[in-house]
Design a protein around this motif. Sequence first.
Motif, PDB file in Angstrom:
ATOM      1  N   LEU A   7       0.834  -1.208   0.000  1.00  0.00           N
ATOM      2  CA  LEU A   7       0.000   0.000   0.000  1.00  0.00           C
ATOM      3  C   LEU A   7       0.868   1.257   0.000  1.00  0.00           C
ATOM      4  O   LEU A   7       0.572   2.225  -0.718  1.00  0.00           O
ATOM      5  CB  LEU A   7      -0.948   0.002   1.193  1.00  0.00           C
ATOM      6  N   VAL A   8       1.935   1.254   0.786  1.00  0.00           N
ATOM      7  CA  VAL A   8       2.852   2.407   0.826  1.00  0.00           C
ATOM      8  C   VAL A   8       3.486   2.611  -0.550  1.00  0.00           C
ATOM      9  O   VAL A   8       3.570   3.743  -1.044  1.00  0.00           O
ATOM     10  CB  VAL A   8       3.930   2.235   1.914  1.00  0.00           C
ATOM     11  N   GLY A   9       3.929   1.514  -1.167  1.00  0.00           N
ATOM     12  CA  GLY A   9       4.525   1.621  -2.500  1.00  0.00           C
ATOM     13  C   GLY A   9       3.576   2.237  -3.507  1.00  0.00           C
ATOM     14  O   GLY A   9       3.976   3.069  -4.329  1.00  0.00           O
ATOM     15  N   LEU A  10       2.308   1.862  -3.439  1.00  0.00           N
ATOM     16  CA  LEU A  10       1.311   2.444  -4.345  1.00  0.00           C
ATOM     17  C   LEU A  10       1.028   3.902  -3.987  1.00  0.00           C
ATOM     18  O   LEU A  10       0.875   4.743  -4.876  1.00  0.00           O
ATOM     19  CB  LEU A  10       0.021   1.623  -4.316  1.00  0.00           C
ATOM     20  N   VAL A  40      -7.295  -1.803  -2.952  1.00  0.00           N
ATOM     21  CA  VAL A  40      -6.556  -1.770  -4.221  1.00  0.00           C
ATOM     22  C   VAL A  40      -7.498  -2.270  -5.304  1.00  0.00           C
ATOM     23  O   VAL A  40      -8.394  -3.064  -5.029  1.00  0.00           O
ATOM     24  CB  VAL A  40      -5.305  -2.684  -4.151  1.00  0.00           C
ATOM     25  N   ARG A  41      -7.286  -1.791  -6.519  1.00  0.00           N
ATOM     26  CA  ARG A  41      -7.996  -2.365  -7.671  1.00  0.00           C
ATOM     27  C   ARG A  41      -6.966  -2.585  -8.777  1.00  0.00           C
ATOM     28  O   ARG A  41      -5.910  -1.961  -8.789  1.00  0.00           O
ATOM     29  CB  ARG A  41      -9.136  -1.468  -8.143  1.00  0.00           C
ATOM     30  N   VAL A  43      -3.703  -0.299  -8.368  1.00  0.00           N
ATOM     31  CA  VAL A  43      -4.051   1.091  -8.073  1.00  0.00           C
ATOM     32  C   VAL A  43      -4.575   1.180  -6.642  1.00  0.00           C
ATOM     33  O   VAL A  43      -5.476   0.419  -6.260  1.00  0.00           O
ATOM     34  CB  VAL A  43      -5.127   1.615  -9.055  1.00  0.00           C
ATOM     35  N   LEU A  44      -4.021   2.085  -5.880  1.00  0.00           N
ATOM     36  CA  LEU A  44      -4.488   2.319  -4.514  1.00  0.00           C
ATOM     37  C   LEU A  44      -5.811   3.071  -4.572  1.00  0.00           C
ATOM     38  O   LEU A  44      -5.909   4.133  -5.197  1.00  0.00           O
ATOM     39  CB  LEU A  44      -3.453   3.130  -3.732  1.00  0.00           C
ATOM     40  N   ALA A  51      -6.047   4.403   0.666  1.00  0.00           N
ATOM     41  CA  ALA A  51      -5.291   5.574   1.120  1.00  0.00           C
ATOM     42  C   ALA A  51      -5.741   5.988   2.522  1.00  0.00           C
ATOM     43  O   ALA A  51      -4.913   6.382   3.359  1.00  0.00           O
ATOM     44  CB  ALA A  51      -5.471   6.733   0.139  1.00  0.00           C
ATOM     45  N   GLU A  52      -7.014   5.861   2.793  1.00  0.00           N
ATOM     46  CA  GLU A  52      -7.537   6.196   4.124  1.00  0.00           C
ATOM     47  C   GLU A  52      -7.025   5.205   5.171  1.00  0.00           C
ATOM     48  O   GLU A  52      -6.682   5.596   6.291  1.00  0.00           O
ATOM     49  CB  GLU A  52      -9.061   6.229   4.100  1.00  0.00           C
TER      50      GLU A  52
END
Length: 169
Positions: free
Chosen positions: A54-57, A94-95, A109-110, A115-116
């Motif tokens: 998630l951080v990478g995205l 993610v999608r 894609v995040l 992101a939340e």
Amino acid sequence: MNTAMDSAGRHRWLTDEEQRVWRAYLHATTLLEDHLDRQLQRDAGMPHIYYGLLVGLAEAPRRRLRMTELARNSKITRSRLSHAIARLEKSGWVRREDCPSDKRGQFAVLTDEGAEVLRRTAPGHVTAVRQALFERLTPEQRKTLGEIMEIVAEGLQPNEAGADLPWLR
């Protein structure tokens, strides 16, 4: 000459000091990874590796990366990444999107929800990292640790094309 052999062709075993350092490294990294994994499971219901994805995205332009690039950046196999992304998709964080220029390629894609989750989870994760690692070290030790890890990573990251690396498979 192979550095694992001495001049007489015998294996060079670790010295007592090297063995002590190696085992301390293994012990500490195992405990640190477990500590961070438990913190993230407790606070966000995800393992540490998912948080890293998630951080990478989140840090990527438009919060999206090709799956192959995300695997390479995360140092995990594409198969393991595909499984992780499927779990993150199920959570709505993610999608996947097809790549218009490559019929076989996909982007991860995040989502706004992902992101939340990061926004809510990051402060606790940073606190866990700080308490487990950085607060235990002097500024000089932190600097030395960073230099050492950069040297180790540089030596293990082949630059030649066609390198046999798990995240390229």
